[in-house]
Structure formats: C-alpha cells, structure tokens
Design a protein around this motif. Structure first.
Motif, PDB file in Angstrom:
ATOM      1  N   GLY A 135       0.795  -1.221   0.000  1.00 44.49           N
ATOM      2  CA  GLY A 135       0.000   0.000   0.000  1.00 44.49           C
ATOM      3  C   GLY A 135       0.828   1.271   0.000  1.00 44.49           C
ATOM      4  N   ASN A 136       2.162   1.124   0.144  1.00 46.21           N
ATOM      5  CA  ASN A 136       3.080   2.277   0.125  1.00 46.21           C
ATOM      6  C   ASN A 136       2.590   3.384   1.065  1.00 46.21           C
ATOM      7  N   GLU A 225      16.459  -8.087  -7.024  1.00 50.36           N
ATOM      8  CA  GLU A 225      16.230  -8.409  -5.617  1.00 50.36           C
ATOM      9  C   GLU A 225      14.798  -8.098  -5.202  1.00 50.36           C
ATOM     10  N   VAL A 226      14.270  -6.953  -5.635  1.00 45.84           N
ATOM     11  CA  VAL A 226      12.903  -6.622  -5.237  1.00 45.84           C
ATOM     12  C   VAL A 226      11.905  -7.610  -5.846  1.00 45.84           C
ATOM     13  N   ASN A 227      12.202  -8.077  -7.050  1.00 47.31           N
ATOM     14  CA  ASN A 227      11.292  -9.030  -7.677  1.00 47.31           C
ATOM     15  C   ASN A 227      11.359 -10.404  -7.024  1.00 47.31           C
ATOM     16  N   LEU A 228      12.526 -10.792  -6.541  1.00 49.99           N
ATOM     17  CA  LEU A 228      12.630 -12.042  -5.794  1.00 49.99           C
ATOM     18  C   LEU A 228      11.852 -11.963  -4.489  1.00 49.99           C
ATOM     19  N   VAL A 229      11.936 -10.799  -3.819  1.00 47.51           N
ATOM     20  CA  VAL A 229      11.184 -10.610  -2.582  1.00 47.51           C
ATOM     21  C   VAL A 229       9.689 -10.662  -2.865  1.00 47.51           C
ATOM     22  N   GLY A 234       4.872 -11.737  -1.835  1.00 53.80           N
ATOM     23  CA  GLY A 234       4.154 -10.810  -2.703  1.00 53.80           C
ATOM     24  C   GLY A 234       3.071  -9.992  -2.041  1.00 53.80           C
ATOM     25  N   SER A 235       2.369 -10.560  -1.076  1.00 54.97           N
ATOM     26  CA  SER A 235       1.236  -9.859  -0.482  1.00 54.97           C
ATOM     27  C   SER A 235       1.661  -8.779   0.516  1.00 54.97           C
TER      28      SER A 235
END
Length: 340
Positions: A135-136, A225-229, A234-235
């Motif tokens: 939700g940033n 790295e952010v995509n692996l996290v 993911g949620s």
C-alpha cells in the motif's frame, strides 16, 4: 602397522608412481576434477544456483570433461578485497567495475580484463528501485521522497557494498540529470542518509533487515532483488520505480593469478562465456537481471519495466573518478555520514 603392511603399501605407491611417470603424468592427482570458485556479490546467489549446474552439464556435453563450481557471496567490494588478500577465486562476478580494477591494482587480474568478454565484460545489468510495504503508506515515488522527515530508508553500506554505492550514485545522479547542481545533489543524498537507521554490509543483509526484521519504510536495492522478494512475500510489499535511476552493470573477470597457478584458465574462460550463451542469458533474464541478448530480453519482457537510465560515465566520469570523489576515505560519503 605391521612390517608386511608397510611393505605392501610401499610397493603399491611405487607402482603408481612408476605408472604415472610412464604415462607422462605429474605425481600429484592430475585426474582430479577442477573446482572453480566464483567470488560474487550478495544478491546474485539465486542466479548462480541455477547457472552453475547448467554450465557443468553443458561443459560435460560439449567437452566430455567434468568441472565443479563453488560459490562465495558477500558485499561486492568486500569480496574484491578478500580475493585481493588471497581468496583463491578462479573468477569474479561483481556488480561494479571498480571492484575488478582493485584486483588489477593488486596484480591479481591482468589489465584489459573488460576487453576480454563482450559488453565491457558485463553479461547483464540491473538498476536500483524501491521495495515498500504493502500500500506504500509513506507515498514514496521518487528520490526526493526518501529524504522526507520520518521516512526510514534501508540501504547497505556504500563503503563495502556495490549495492550501496549504486544507491548513493543513483540519488546523486538523479539531481544532476534533472539539471540540478552538485550542491543540491549533496544536500539530497545527505538528507537520505540521515534517514538510514542501519548500514548493513551487503545487499542481502539489507533485504533481511527490511523484510524479516521489519525495519524501515523502503528498501533501495537491485531490480532483481525486489522481484525475488515479491515472488516470495508478494502480499506484503510493493515495487516502486523512480523516474530515473542508474544503469548498474555486472562485470566479470578471470582471476589470472589463480587460474595460472591451478591450470584452470580454459575452464574459467568457458564458465564466463557461458553467461553470454543463449542458455545463460535465458537464466539471467528469468532471475530478473537484464540480459544483453535481445531474444532473452523479449522473452522475459514482462520482468522489466521501462525506466530512464543514466550511466556512471554520464554523470561521474567513470568508476575511478566516482570512487575517488565519493567513496575513498575522507570522500563525500564519509563527510555526509559523519554529519548524520
């Protein structure tokens, strides 16, 4: 041990030595499988877990020979210093050219390393983006937002980590590319690092601090790295791309001093060439690193968002100039962080 056993052992050893001499082989275990150590940086762990067995299988298929690969990971600059101090890596796969230039200065890697493989010896590249909590909640969109009061920014130490250096330079360069002044860039980076509660030694440590220890509002790290996290948690997190960022090449080199000592040059060169092969480029793109191959980039296009990228040469005059001004002892980073 009995006299009979000692005699038998001596006879067997003598026969083996005689056979080796007759065959023109050295007395040591010449048939031992070569084992190459790849000294790499923190957030490339998952990539090389898949690259290494793929290379071993392909090398066996194409040559009939067996080779094994071991890995060492840590902050890029810390890894470079370990190799310079004697860690016997056959190859280095770093995230900045400056770390390999250090090995040239120490006589471990031969000059001209970046001309021995395509694309300045960088088979893939990445960039720095943001990982924020779902939700940033802090509304982080660009580099200026990292400097807002109360925002906690997680980034590794630029003195030990290429990840940290790229983050620092991406923030500084975003001001210059937007026609700002050096003074304005210094002010922004100073305010960002005032918001950094802890400096981890490498990128993976920073990821752990943010994702598992729950510290910080935003993690600045490599796109892969952010995509692996996100793939794992993911949620819980969102990815934010700034308006511009830095092109972060991942250069590679054979460690000449080590491969010449061990006789592994052929295997080490083949290993790095594999990174440029269609199979290697496919694995690279699958792990969210930006490949050099147009075919691989197109196949995994969904992994990579459009973003305006600038280079170290564009803004800083190359890695040597950036290192001297910003990261050497007494440089800009030391002045900025000491005032925190």
């Amino acid at each position: 041990m009995t006299t009979q056993n000692t005699t038998r052992r001596f006879v067997v050893t003598s026969l083996l030595a005689t056979s080796a001499l007759l065959l023109g082989l050295p007395l040591q275990a010449s048939a031992a499988t070569p084992v190459l150590l790849n000294a790499s940086y923190d957030v490339a762990r998952e990539l090389f877990k898949e690259i290494n067995p793929a290379f071993v299988a392909e090398y066996k298929k194409s040559t009939g020979e067996t080779v094994n690969i071991n890995q060492s990971h840590g902050g890029s600059s810390k890894q470079a210093r370990s190799v310079a101090d004697g860690m016997e890596a056959a190859v280095v796969t770093m995230n900045q050219a400056n770390d390999i230039d250090l090995l040239v200065d120490r006589g471990v890697v031969a000059p001209g390393w970046n001309k021995k493989f395509p694309n300045n010896a960088a088979p893939f590249y990445s960039t720095m983006v943001y990982l924020v909590r779902k939700g940033n909640p802090q509304g982080i969109k660009d580099w200026n937002d990292l400097a807002k009061p109360g925002v906690k920014v997680i980034v590794p130490n630029p003195k030990t980590s290429g990840n940290g250096r790229y983050t620092y330079l991406a923030a500084w360069g975003s001001v210059i590319k937007n026609k700002g002044t050096e003074a304005q860039a210094r002010e922004l980076v100073t305010r960002i690092f005032k918001n950094v509660p802890v400096l981890d030694g490498g990128g993976r440590g920073a990821t752990t601090t943010f994702t598992q220890r729950g510290i910080g509002d935003v993690l600045v790290t490599f796109e892969n790295e952010v995509n692996l996290v996100r793939a794992e948690f993911g949620s819980n997190f969102d990815v934010v791309y700034p308006s511009s960022s830095i092109l972060a090449e991942s250069p590679v080199a054979v460690v000449d001093k080590v491969v010449d000592k061990k006789g592994y040059r052929k295997e080490a060169t083949a290993y790095l060439n594999f990174l440029y092969s269609p199979q290697g480029q496919d694995i690279i793109a699958k792990h969210y690193f930006r490949p050099r191959s147009e075919a691989a980039f197109k196949k995994y296009n969904a992994n990579f968002r459009q973003i305006s990228l600038f280079t170290i040469d564009d803004v800083f005059g190359g890695w040597k100039a950036a290192q001297k001004k910003h990261f050497d002892d007494g440089g800009e980073f030391d002045k900025i962080y000491q005032t925190k």
